[in-house]
Write a protein that holds these residues in place. Sequence first.
Motif, mmCIF file in Angstrom:
data_model
loop_
_atom_site.group_PDB
_atom_site.id
_atom_site.type_symbol
_atom_site.label_atom_id
_atom_site.label_comp_id
_atom_site.label_asym_id
_atom_site.label_seq_id
_atom_site.Cartn_x
_atom_site.Cartn_y
_atom_site.Cartn_z
ATOM 1 N N ALA A 1 0.816 -1.221 0.000
ATOM 2 C CA ALA A 1 0.000 0.000 0.000
ATOM 3 C C ALA A 1 0.845 1.265 0.000
ATOM 4 C CB ALA A 1 -0.934 -0.003 1.203
ATOM 5 N N MET A 2 2.113 1.144 0.355
ATOM 6 C CA MET A 2 2.992 2.306 0.384
ATOM 7 C C MET A 2 3.520 2.676 -0.996
ATOM 8 S SD MET A 2 3.217 3.583 3.409
ATOM 9 C CE MET A 2 4.723 4.555 3.257
ATOM 10 N N TYR A 3 3.332 1.806 -1.957
ATOM 11 C CA TYR A 3 3.887 2.015 -3.295
ATOM 12 C C TYR A 3 2.809 2.560 -4.226
ATOM 13 C CZ TYR A 3 7.862 -0.568 -1.530
ATOM 14 O OH TYR A 3 8.954 -0.966 -0.791
ATOM 15 N N ASP A 4 3.153 3.626 -4.926
ATOM 16 C CA ASP A 4 2.182 4.317 -5.768
ATOM 17 C C ASP A 4 2.187 3.840 -7.221
ATOM 18 O OD1 ASP A 4 3.339 6.672 -3.722
ATOM 19 O OD2 ASP A 4 1.164 6.572 -3.924
ATOM 20 N N TYR A 5 3.303 3.333 -7.664
ATOM 21 C CA TYR A 5 3.450 2.975 -9.074
ATOM 22 C C TYR A 5 3.888 1.520 -9.197
ATOM 23 C CZ TYR A 5 3.571 8.044 -9.290
ATOM 24 O OH TYR A 5 3.265 9.377 -9.137
ATOM 25 N N TRP A 6 3.317 0.861 -10.194
ATOM 26 C CA TRP A 6 3.584 -0.561 -10.407
ATOM 27 C C TRP A 6 3.834 -0.843 -11.882
ATOM 28 C CZ3 TRP A 6 3.585 -4.242 -6.465
ATOM 29 C CH2 TRP A 6 3.182 -3.773 -5.215
ATOM 30 N N GLY A 7 4.728 -1.794 -12.129
ATOM 31 C CA GLY A 7 4.921 -2.264 -13.490
ATOM 32 C C GLY A 7 3.910 -3.335 -13.845
#
Length: 120
Positions: free
Chosen positions: A105-111
Amino acid sequence: QVQLVESGGGLVQAGGSLRLSCAASGRTFSSYAMGWFRQAPGKEREFVAAISWSGGTHVKGRFTISRDNAKNTVYLQMNSLRPEDTGVYYCAATPSGTYGGPDPAMYDYWGQGTQVTVSS
């Protein structure tokens, strides 16, 4: 906006190695914390490794995470692979550069992910 593109996945025999790469767009890559997660068939996404903007790492298991800010790229070196390492591996980024932890949940961008298959 940050775009992430993973590469380096594939089919490997147990005991083999792969190095995954995640190329990021944008000029602020060096200030981001980066993470690797994986998802096996029928299972939830799980944390693999993370690295803060300053290079501090948090790794769950046998793999090694590193980053090259000059190339806007983060790597996941995977050695001694096992069939249970099979899954889709995702790269993630957060502008909270000091964060190098396991909470997705702390990560805003995903590949989009890269498939890793380890045969026995």
